[in-house]
Design a protein around this motif. Sequence first.
Motif, PDB file in Angstrom:
ATOM      1  N   UNK B 242       4.627 -10.676   2.400  1.00  0.00           N
ATOM      2  CA  UNK B 242       4.816  -9.787   1.243  1.00  0.00           C
ATOM      3  C   UNK B 242       5.094  -8.383   1.739  1.00  0.00           C
ATOM      4  N   UNK B 243       6.230  -7.841   1.336  1.00  0.00           N
ATOM      5  CA  UNK B 243       6.608  -6.492   1.770  1.00  0.00           C
ATOM      6  C   UNK B 243       6.866  -5.599   0.558  1.00  0.00           C
ATOM      7  N   UNK B 244       5.892  -4.821   0.134  1.00  0.00           N
ATOM      8  CA  UNK B 244       6.129  -3.850  -0.934  1.00  0.00           C
ATOM      9  C   UNK B 244       6.695  -2.553  -0.341  1.00  0.00           C
ATOM     10  N   UNK B 245       7.741  -2.047  -0.979  1.00  0.00           N
ATOM     11  CA  UNK B 245       8.395  -0.826  -0.510  1.00  0.00           C
ATOM     12  C   UNK B 245       8.333   0.207  -1.639  1.00  0.00           C
ATOM     13  N   UNK B 246       7.693   1.317  -1.393  1.00  0.00           N
ATOM     14  CA  UNK B 246       7.587   2.361  -2.411  1.00  0.00           C
ATOM     15  C   UNK B 246       8.446   3.546  -2.009  1.00  0.00           C
ATOM     16  N   UNK B 247       9.531   3.747  -2.727  1.00  0.00           N
ATOM     17  CA  UNK B 247      10.439   4.826  -2.348  1.00  0.00           C
ATOM     18  C   UNK B 247      10.418   5.983  -3.331  1.00  0.00           C
ATOM     19  N   UNK B 265      -4.404 -21.111   4.878  1.00  0.00           N
ATOM     20  CA  UNK B 265      -3.431 -20.224   4.247  1.00  0.00           C
ATOM     21  C   UNK B 265      -3.308 -18.935   5.061  1.00  0.00           C
ATOM     22  N   UNK B 266      -2.123 -18.382   4.996  1.00  0.00           N
ATOM     23  CA  UNK B 266      -1.799 -17.263   5.886  1.00  0.00           C
ATOM     24  C   UNK B 266      -1.004 -16.219   5.128  1.00  0.00           C
ATOM     25  N   UNK B 267      -1.396 -14.964   5.275  1.00  0.00           N
ATOM     26  CA  UNK B 267      -0.640 -13.922   4.608  1.00  0.00           C
ATOM     27  C   UNK B 267      -0.285 -12.811   5.583  1.00  0.00           C
ATOM     28  N   UNK B 268       0.948 -12.320   5.429  1.00  0.00           N
ATOM     29  CA  UNK B 268       1.436 -11.159   6.184  1.00  0.00           C
ATOM     30  C   UNK B 268       1.788 -10.123   5.139  1.00  0.00           C
ATOM     31  N   UNK B 269       1.159  -9.003   5.236  1.00  0.00           N
ATOM     32  CA  UNK B 269       1.356  -7.996   4.201  1.00  0.00           C
ATOM     33  C   UNK B 269       1.778  -6.701   4.903  1.00  0.00           C
ATOM     34  N   UNK B 270       3.054  -6.355   4.758  1.00  0.00           N
ATOM     35  CA  UNK B 270       3.583  -5.160   5.416  1.00  0.00           C
ATOM     36  C   UNK B 270       4.163  -4.242   4.360  1.00  0.00           C
ATOM     37  N   UNK B 271       3.606  -3.069   4.219  1.00  0.00           N
ATOM     38  CA  UNK B 271       4.082  -2.167   3.172  1.00  0.00           C
ATOM     39  C   UNK B 271       4.572  -0.853   3.725  1.00  0.00           C
ATOM     40  N   UNK B 272       5.339  -0.173   2.884  1.00  0.00           N
ATOM     41  CA  UNK B 272       5.953   1.087   3.302  1.00  0.00           C
ATOM     42  C   UNK B 272       6.017   2.030   2.110  1.00  0.00           C
ATOM     43  N   UNK B 273       5.765   3.306   2.342  1.00  0.00           N
ATOM     44  CA  UNK B 273       6.041   4.266   1.278  1.00  0.00           C
ATOM     45  C   UNK B 273       6.645   5.533   1.850  1.00  0.00           C
ATOM     46  N   UNK B 274       7.450   6.174   1.033  1.00  0.00           N
ATOM     47  CA  UNK B 274       8.032   7.468   1.396  1.00  0.00           C
ATOM     48  C   UNK B 274       7.931   8.324   0.141  1.00  0.00           C
TER      49      UNK B 274
END
Lengths: 250, 432
Positions: B242-247, B265-274
Amino acid sequence: MSLEIQNLHVRVEDREILRGLDLNVAQGETHALMGPNGSGKSTLANTIMGNPNYEVTEGKIVLDGEDLTEADPDERARAGLFMAFQYPATIPGVSVANFLRTAVNAGREEAIKVKEFGQLMRRNMELLRIDPDFTRRYLNEGFSGGEKKRAEILQLAMLAPRFAVLDETDSGLDVDALRVVSDGVNALRGEERGFLVITHYTRILRYVRPEFVHVMLDGRIVREGGPELADDLEEKGYDWVREEVAASAA
Amino acid sequence: MPPSALEESRAAALEVFEREPVPTWRRSGFWTTTLRHLRLDELEPRRHEPLGSYDELSDLVRESVGPLDALSGLIVQSGASTVFAWIDPEAAAQGVLFTPLERAWEEHGELVERWYMRRLSAEEGKFPAATAAFWTGGAFLHVPPEVRLEKPLQVVYLIDEPGTAQYAHTLGVVGHHAECTVREYDLAPDLDGQALHSGAFELYLEEGAQVRLAHLQDWGAGEVHDISTKRVEIARDAHCSWVPIHLGGHLTRQELDIITAGQGSDMRHNGLYFTEGDEHLDLFTTDLHEQGPTTGDTVWKGALTGSSRASYEGLIKIVKGAQDTHTYLQTHSMLLSPKAKADSIPSLIVETDNVSASHGGTVGEVDEESVFYMMTRGISRMDAVRILVEGYFEPVVSKLDDPALEALVRGRIAEKLSKAEDEVAEYIAERS
C-alpha cells in the motif's frame, strides 16, 4: 595554464588552519602534497573546491588567471576543477549512472546523447575494472571503501577536468584496489591535466609518480622537492621535518 | 416494506453525526488539528450530470489517470455524483465487479452487505458518521477468487467547485488468490474557496490475495479539507503493498490502518507526503497485527516547504495471540524551509511475546555535505537539492511498481520543488 594558490589563509570555525600557503600546479604536472594528520591537507582540498564551511580570510585561488576565491563550488567545477573526496557523500535514491549523466550534462551546453554517454561510461568503467551492475546502485550507498574511491575516479574520468585534487584517495584501499585506482589515475594523466595528489603515506606515490612533492606542516608548505623527497619521508617519517622547521624558526 | 440494511446503517450514522461535536485532534506537545476555520454550513453536496465518454473528463483527470486502455476500470465521482463509470469488458467477462457503490447496493445487495463497513464504524466520530450517513456515488470493486487483473482498477474523487461537500465511500473485496492493482486518486484544481472531502475506504483481501494499492491525494491550492479513514484487512497468506501519496491539501486528517488478520499475512506500507504553503497534514497510521505469524514493514517519508506543517503518528499494535510477528516502522521528514514544522511519532503496543517490532523516526534537513559534493561536480545548488529530495523519495516512489503513476508522482514533486525554488535555495544558502 595553471592552478595557483597564493598566500592562502583559511579559518574553520575559530581556528586558522591554513596560514599563508602558496602552491602552483601547471597543466600536465602531477604534484604530491604530503603532511602529517592535522597539517591542513584536507582543508586545502576543500578550500580549493569552495566548501562553505571553510572561510578564506586572505589570499587567492586562481585558475588560468581567473580568480575563483569567491566562486561557488559548481562554478569552480565548470571552470575545470575537480576533487576526489576522501569521504564522498552518499546520495540515496540516485543511481551512479543517473548521477554521472547529471554531472556530465551540468558542464555542457547541450545534453550528451544517450549513446555517446553509454559508450563513455563503458570505456571508463573498463579502465577502472568496474562491474556493469555498479552503475545501477545508489551512489555510495553501501559501497565498500574501494568502491567509493573507484566511483570517485570514475567521475574524474567522466568529467575530464583540467585540474584534479585527489584527497587521500589511497586511504582505506588494499593493495589490489590501490593498484586499480592508481592505474586509472595514470591513464588520465596527460598534457591537458594537472593533478594534486594529497596523501599522508607514500604508498600511492609508488604507483602514481609525481614530478613534484610538497610537504605541509601547520598550514604552510615547508619543504618542496622532487619524488626523492617522498622517499625520504617514507624512510624517516615527518618528525625530522618538524624538527628542522622548529630549528630554523629558532 | 422494512428498511434495507443500508437505510438502517445510514439512520444510525446520522444519529452519531448529530450527537458528536466537530472534533479537534490534540497530540502531546504542540500539535493540534482544528477545523475551526471550516464553514461546514456553507458546504453542500453538488450534483453533476454523467459524462458521455472518457474524452469529456477534465484534463486534470485524464492526465492523472492516463488512457483508458491502460486500465481495467475507471470510476470518476465529481462532487456527489458518479460522472463516469467504465469497466474493461475483459475484466467484466472474468466476473470482476467495478461499479458505483450506490448501484452495487441495488444490483449486488447481498454481496455488498456481507462486507460493507465490516471494519469501519460510524461510532468513530463525527466525520466517519457523516460519511456513512451521507455518502453518494462511491465505488465498489470485487475481484473473484483466482482472477488476475493486469491493469489497475482506478477510482477518482474529484472536487471541481468551491462550496462542495463530498462524502465518498469505496469498498473493495479481492477474492482468495486473486491479484489486482487498485488506485484511488483524490483530485481538485486550485479552487477559490472551501470544500470538504469526507472519505471512507475499506478493502478486504481474502486468503492468498495479492494487491498493489495506491492512494494519490492532490487537492490543489484551494481550501480543501480532507477527513478520511482508510482501512485494509489482509487475510491468511495474503499480501498487500500500500503506497499512499500525499501531494497537497489545505488541511488533511487521515487515519490509515492496515490489519494483518490471518496467519502468514504480509503488509508493505510505504507512504510519502510533500507539503507546501500553509498546508496542514495530520496522518495517523496503525499497523494492527491480529494473528501470528504475520509480517509488516512501514516506511513514511515527507518533505515540507513554506510554513506547512505535517505530523505523522505511526502505531504498531500486536495483540494477544499474534506471536511470531515481525514488523518495522520508520518515519522520516525533511525540512526545506525554516518556517515548516514536522512531527514524527512512532509508537508501539505489544500485548504478546515472541515478536520482533522496531520503530524509528527522524526529522532532518538537506545534508550540506551532500549539496557541496554535488556542486563540486558542476551541479547547481538547486539541482543538487532537487536530486537529494527526489533521491530521498525514490525508494518509496519505486514501491508503486506502476511506471505511469511513478512518472506522475515524480513530475508533481519536481513541479512543487521548482515552485519553491527561491525559498529553498535561500534557506540552504543561509544555513551554509
